[in-house]
Write a protein that holds these residues in place. Structure first.
Motif, PDB file in Angstrom:
ATOM      1  N   ASP A 135       0.871  -1.156  -0.017  1.00 33.64           N
ATOM      2  CA  ASP A 135       0.017  -0.127   0.033  1.00 33.64           C
ATOM      3  C   ASP A 135       0.810   1.408  -0.225  1.00 33.64           C
ATOM      4  O   ASP A 135       0.564   2.144  -0.471  1.00 33.64           O
ATOM      5  CB  ASP A 135      -0.915   0.087   1.287  1.00 33.64           C
ATOM      6  N   GLY A 136       1.915   1.290   0.804  1.00 38.84           N
ATOM      7  CA  GLY A 136       2.964   2.245   0.717  1.00 38.84           C
ATOM      8  C   GLY A 136       3.392   2.789  -0.634  1.00 38.84           C
ATOM      9  O   GLY A 136       3.417   3.868  -0.960  1.00 38.84           O
ATOM     10  N   THR A 137       3.870   1.698  -1.499  1.00 39.37           N
ATOM     11  CA  THR A 137       4.075   1.873  -2.749  1.00 39.37           C
ATOM     12  C   THR A 137       3.043   2.724  -3.685  1.00 39.37           C
ATOM     13  O   THR A 137       3.108   3.594  -4.571  1.00 39.37           O
ATOM     14  CB  THR A 137       4.787   0.889  -3.341  1.00 39.37           C
ATOM     15  N   PHE A 138       1.944   2.158  -3.388  1.00 47.30           N
ATOM     16  CA  PHE A 138       0.683   2.496  -4.196  1.00 47.30           C
ATOM     17  C   PHE A 138       0.256   3.955  -3.994  1.00 47.30           C
ATOM     18  O   PHE A 138       0.123   4.800  -4.824  1.00 47.30           O
ATOM     19  CB  PHE A 138      -0.285   1.561  -3.872  1.00 47.30           C
ATOM     20  N   LEU A 139       0.345   4.201  -2.566  1.00 46.39           N
ATOM     21  CA  LEU A 139       0.154   5.556  -2.080  1.00 46.39           C
ATOM     22  C   LEU A 139       1.188   6.662  -2.793  1.00 46.39           C
ATOM     23  O   LEU A 139       0.740   7.672  -3.125  1.00 46.39           O
ATOM     24  CB  LEU A 139       0.086   5.866  -0.746  1.00 46.39           C
ATOM     25  N   MET A 140       2.570   6.316  -2.763  1.00 47.00           N
ATOM     26  CA  MET A 140       3.343   7.034  -3.277  1.00 47.00           C
ATOM     27  C   MET A 140       3.258   7.384  -4.818  1.00 47.00           C
ATOM     28  O   MET A 140       3.274   8.488  -5.341  1.00 47.00           O
ATOM     29  CB  MET A 140       4.746   6.687  -2.879  1.00 47.00           C
ATOM     30  N   ALA A 141       2.832   6.176  -5.337  1.00 47.38           N
ATOM     31  CA  ALA A 141       2.692   6.534  -7.045  1.00 47.38           C
ATOM     32  C   ALA A 141       1.421   7.276  -7.320  1.00 47.38           C
ATOM     33  O   ALA A 141       1.558   8.107  -8.131  1.00 47.38           O
ATOM     34  CB  ALA A 141       2.656   5.181  -7.770  1.00 47.38           C
ATOM     35  N   ALA A 142       0.445   6.984  -6.479  1.00 47.84           N
ATOM     36  CA  ALA A 142      -0.746   7.858  -6.857  1.00 47.84           C
ATOM     37  C   ALA A 142      -0.809   9.090  -6.647  1.00 47.84           C
ATOM     38  O   ALA A 142      -1.310  10.096  -7.096  1.00 47.84           O
ATOM     39  CB  ALA A 142      -1.855   7.261  -5.872  1.00 47.84           C
ATOM     40  N   SER A 143       0.220   9.463  -5.751  1.00 47.33           N
ATOM     41  CA  SER A 143       0.383  10.997  -5.338  1.00 47.33           C
ATOM     42  C   SER A 143       0.829  11.745  -6.336  1.00 47.33           C
ATOM     43  O   SER A 143       0.741  13.089  -6.765  1.00 47.33           O
ATOM     44  CB  SER A 143       1.105  11.209  -4.022  1.00 47.33           C
ATOM     45  N   LYS A 144       1.451  11.337  -7.513  1.00 47.38           N
ATOM     46  CA  LYS A 144       1.969  12.045  -8.685  1.00 47.38           C
ATOM     47  C   LYS A 144       0.969  12.079  -9.841  1.00 47.38           C
ATOM     48  O   LYS A 144       1.279  12.556 -10.770  1.00 47.38           O
ATOM     49  CB  LYS A 144       3.354  11.713  -9.082  1.00 47.38           C
ATOM     50  N   VAL A 145      -0.226  11.329  -9.565  1.00 49.06           N
ATOM     51  CA  VAL A 145      -0.933  11.194 -10.753  1.00 49.06           C
ATOM     52  C   VAL A 145      -2.118  12.063 -10.577  1.00 49.06           C
ATOM     53  O   VAL A 145      -2.789  12.001  -9.496  1.00 49.06           O
ATOM     54  CB  VAL A 145      -1.547   9.829 -10.865  1.00 49.06           C
ATOM     55  N   GLY A 146      -2.026  13.274 -11.210  1.00 51.81           N
ATOM     56  CA  GLY A 146      -3.191  14.258 -11.212  1.00 51.81           C
ATOM     57  C   GLY A 146      -4.086  13.885 -12.153  1.00 51.81           C
ATOM     58  O   GLY A 146      -4.049  13.573 -13.366  1.00 51.81           O
ATOM     59  N   GLY A 147      -5.518  14.299 -11.481  1.00 43.17           N
ATOM     60  CA  GLY A 147      -6.431  14.038 -12.497  1.00 43.17           C
ATOM     61  C   GLY A 147      -6.925  12.474 -12.467  1.00 43.17           C
ATOM     62  O   GLY A 147      -6.456  11.557 -11.921  1.00 43.17           O
ATOM     63  N   ARG A 148      -7.933  12.210 -13.579  1.00 41.44           N
ATOM     64  CA  ARG A 148      -8.396  10.947 -13.458  1.00 41.44           C
ATOM     65  C   ARG A 148      -8.184  10.345 -14.755  1.00 41.44           C
ATOM     66  O   ARG A 148      -8.474   9.124 -14.913  1.00 41.44           O
ATOM     67  CB  ARG A 148     -10.229  11.258 -13.719  1.00 41.44           C
ATOM     68  N   SER A 149      -6.979  10.595 -15.417  1.00 34.53           N
ATOM     69  CA  SER A 149      -6.705  10.061 -16.724  1.00 34.53           C
ATOM     70  C   SER A 149      -6.103   8.790 -16.568  1.00 34.53           C
ATOM     71  O   SER A 149      -6.754   7.672 -17.327  1.00 34.53           O
ATOM     72  CB  SER A 149      -5.807  11.035 -17.567  1.00 34.53           C
ATOM     73  N   ARG A 150      -4.913   8.554 -15.956  1.00 37.45           N
ATOM     74  CA  ARG A 150      -4.096   7.289 -15.886  1.00 37.45           C
ATOM     75  C   ARG A 150      -4.628   6.618 -14.700  1.00 37.45           C
ATOM     76  O   ARG A 150      -4.516   7.136 -13.702  1.00 37.45           O
ATOM     77  CB  ARG A 150      -2.820   7.736 -16.019  1.00 37.45           C
ATOM     78  N   PRO A 151      -4.927   5.147 -14.984  1.00 36.40           N
ATOM     79  CA  PRO A 151      -5.204   4.161 -13.914  1.00 36.40           C
ATOM     80  C   PRO A 151      -3.701   3.830 -13.184  1.00 36.40           C
ATOM     81  O   PRO A 151      -2.840   3.758 -13.844  1.00 36.40           O
ATOM     82  CB  PRO A 151      -5.788   2.927 -14.568  1.00 36.40           C
ATOM     83  N   VAL A 152      -4.120   3.547 -11.929  1.00 34.52           N
ATOM     84  CA  VAL A 152      -3.063   2.937 -10.993  1.00 34.52           C
ATOM     85  C   VAL A 152      -3.223   1.561 -10.818  1.00 34.52           C
ATOM     86  O   VAL A 152      -4.394   1.375 -10.341  1.00 34.52           O
ATOM     87  CB  VAL A 152      -2.698   3.770  -9.964  1.00 34.52           C
ATOM     88  N   VAL A 153      -2.519   0.607 -11.025  1.00 37.89           N
ATOM     89  CA  VAL A 153      -2.774  -0.825 -10.704  1.00 37.89           C
ATOM     90  C   VAL A 153      -1.725  -1.241  -9.704  1.00 37.89           C
ATOM     91  O   VAL A 153      -0.481  -1.020  -9.889  1.00 37.89           O
ATOM     92  CB  VAL A 153      -2.799  -1.658 -11.917  1.00 37.89           C
ATOM     93  N   GLY A 154      -2.230  -1.672  -8.452  1.00 36.42           N
ATOM     94  CA  GLY A 154      -1.135  -2.103  -7.400  1.00 36.42           C
ATOM     95  C   GLY A 154      -1.017  -3.609  -7.453  1.00 36.42           C
ATOM     96  O   GLY A 154      -2.122  -4.411  -7.442  1.00 36.42           O
TER      97      GLY A 154
END
Length: 424
Positions: A135-154
Motif C-alpha cells: 500500500d505504501g508504494t501504491f500511495l506514493m505512486a498515486a500522489s504524482k498522478v493528477g486528475g482522472r486520466s491514468r489508472p494506477v494498478v497495485g
C-alpha cells in the motif's frame, strides 16, 4: 547495466523507451470530457514503480562504502536480521523479474523506475501505472498522478506479509500475465477513489515538501528535518475575503488515504482554529486532527474512532442505571457484537463517495476549550494553525510545514479522483 554488490543483485536494467512527449499518451485530459471505456482500453506503455528494499537502502544509500561483511556486522549491531533483509530483497527482485517478463511476453513497452526517480514527466509518458510493493508504494505512486486520466494498478509483491488493501487481490501477485490479459480484453471495471485537495494560505504556501520515507529509514526520531526538492510551479496570488493578502497555493500532492495535522512532537498540544463546512471557527487543543477519504476510512481514522466490545459493555453498564439494561444483556457477546459492528460500521464509507471524515485526537476539554463534535463527516474543512512546530502530513509520506498563521483548506473535487481497476 546491472548493478551488483558482491553477489547480490541490486538493480535491474531499465527497458528501452522511445523519446518521451508530454502529449504522447492514451488518455485525454480529464477536463476535455473524453472518456475511454473498458473494452477500448489497450495500454501500450506501462510505468512500473518499485520500492527501495531495506537491504538496498542500507547498502546503496546509507552505507555505500562498506563491503558485504562490514555491512552485515553493521546491520546486526542495530539488532536487525541481516539474512532476513537479504532474503526479502531477493524475493522482491524475483517478483520484479516476473512482472517484467509478463510485460515482455505481452509486448507491452514499459519502464521500471524506483521511487526516487519517479516524477510527473514519467506519468505523462505512460498509459497505465503499475506499482510493485504494498500500500505504501501504491500511495506514493498515486500522489504524482493528477486528475482522472491514468489508472494506477497495485501488485502486492509480498502477499504473505502484506495485506495490500489498495492492490489487486493476492492471487494475482504471481499471475501478472492474467492481469495484462484482462486489462487488454476489457475484463475489468473502472472505479474511482476520491482524493483530498489541500490549499495552503500564508507563510508556508511556497514551502517545499518534506519526504518522510527516506528520513524515517535514516533517523526515525528526526524524520522532519531535511527538505527534498520537488519540480513544481508555485502559484501565488491575492484572494478576497478573510485570507486577503495571503499567498495561496494548491498543493501538488493529493491525499488518497488521509491528512494528519498537528505538532511534530507528539507530546506537545496542538492548537488551531477549525471550521467545518463553513460553520463558525472554533479554537481547539488536541493531539492533532486526522481527515480522511473513503479509502482512508478503513485505516487510521477507523482505528482512532472505533470501539471494542469492552467499551460497549461499559457504556451499557452505565446505561443500566438509567434505562434498565439487564445484566444478562451485558454478558451476551452476540448483542455486544451487534452494537460494536453497528457503531464501527457507521465510520466507514465508500472510496468513491465525495465526502471526508475527520477525527480530533484526544481533544482537550476545559472551560475555555470545547470540542463539541470530535468526529464527523464533512465536505470542506478549514483550519488555521496556532502552533510552532507543526506539519500537515499527507498519506504518511509527504509533509508541509504548518505553523502559526498558516491556513489549510481541505475539500474534494470530482476531477481529482484516482482511476483504479477491479478485475472481473
Amino acid at each position: 547495466m546491472l548493478c551488483r554488490l558482491g553477489q547480490k543483485l541490486i538493480g535491474r536494467p531499465l527497458k528501452t523507451v522511445r523519446n518521451l512527449s508530454a502529449t504522447d499518451h492514451l488518455f485525454c485530459d480529464a477536463n476535455s470530457g473524453n472518456e475511454i471505456s473498458e473494452k477500448d482500453f489497450n495500454p501500450k506503455k506501462a510505468l512500473l514503480v518499485r520500492k527501495v528494499t531495506r537491504y538496498e537502502y542500507e547498502k546503496l544509500y546509507l552505507k555505500p562504502d562498506l563491503n558485504e561483511e562490514d555491512l552485515k556486522a553493521y546491520v546486526k549491531s542495530k539488532g536487525s536480521d541481516y539474512d532476513a533483509l537479504v532474503q526479502r530483497h531477493d524475493e522482491y527482485f524475483r517478483s520484479l523479474d516476473e512482472i517484467q517478463e509478463a510485460f515482455v511476453r505481452k509486448g507491452t513497452e514499459f519502464r521500471l523506475i524506483h521511487r526516487y526517480d519517479y516524477d510527473r514527466s514519467l506519468v505523462d509518458w505512460a498509459d497505465v501505472i503499475f506499482t510493485a510493493g504494498g500500500d505504501g508504494t501504491f500511495l506514493m505512486a498515486a500522489s504524482k498522478v493528477g486528475g482522472r486520466s491514468r489508472p494506477v494498478v497495485g501488485i502486492n509483491t509480498d502477499p504473505l506479509r502484506s495485506e495490500g488493501f489498495l492492490c489487486l487481490p493476492k492471487h494475482f501477485s504471481k499471475n501478472i500475465s492474467a492481469v495484462l490479459e484482462k486489462l487488454s480484453n476489457g475484463e475489468f471495471k473502472w472505479f474511482w477513489r476520491q482524493r483530498i485537495r489541500l490549499t495552503m494560505y500564508g507563510c508556508h504556501a511556497g514551502d517545499m515538501p518534506i519526504d518522510l520515507y527516506s528520513q524515517q529509514m535514516l533517523f526515525p526520531e528526526y524524520r522532519f528535518w531535511e527538505h527534498v526538492k520537488e519540480n513544481e510551479q508555485v502559484n501565488n496570488r491575492r484572494i478576497d475575503g478573510a485570507q486577503d493578502n495571503l499567498s495561496r497555493r494548491v498543493l501538488p500532492v493529493l491525499a488518497l488515504n488521509e491528512v494528519f495535522i498537528g505538532e511534530c512532537l507528539s507530546a506537545r498540544v496542538s492548537f488551531y482554529e477549525l471550521s467545518v463546512d463553513g460553520r463558525s471557527q472554533l479554537k481547539q487543543k488536541s493531539s492533532g486532527i486526522t481527515i480522511c477519504s473513503g479509502t482512508g476510512s478503513t485505516s487510521w481514522f477507523f482505528n482512532i474512532s472505533n470501539i471494542t466490545k469492552a467499551t460497549a459493555r461499559e457504556i451499557l453498564r452505565i446505561t443500566e442505571k438509567y434505562r434498565g439494561c439487564s445484566d444478562a444483556k451485558l454478558q451476551d457477546d452476540e448483542i455486544l457484537e451487534k452494537v460494536v459492528n453497528e457503531y464501527n460500521g457507521a465510520l466507514l464509507f465508500g472510496p468513491s463517495e465525495l465526502k471526508m471524515a475527520y477525527s480530533v485526537r484526544d481533544p482537550l476539554t476545559t472551560g475555555v476549550f470545547q470540542v463539541a463534535e470530535p468526529r464527523g463527516f464533512c465536505n470542506r474543512l478549514w483550519i488555521k494553525s496556532r502552533m510552532w512546530d507543526a506539519y500537515a502530513v499527507i498519506d504518511g509520506s509527504v509533509s508541509y510545514k504548518f505553523n502559526d498563521g498558516a491556513i489549510l483548506e481541505l475539500d474534494m473535487h470530482e476531477e481529482d479522483a484516482l482511476r483504479c481497476v477491479k478485475l472481473l
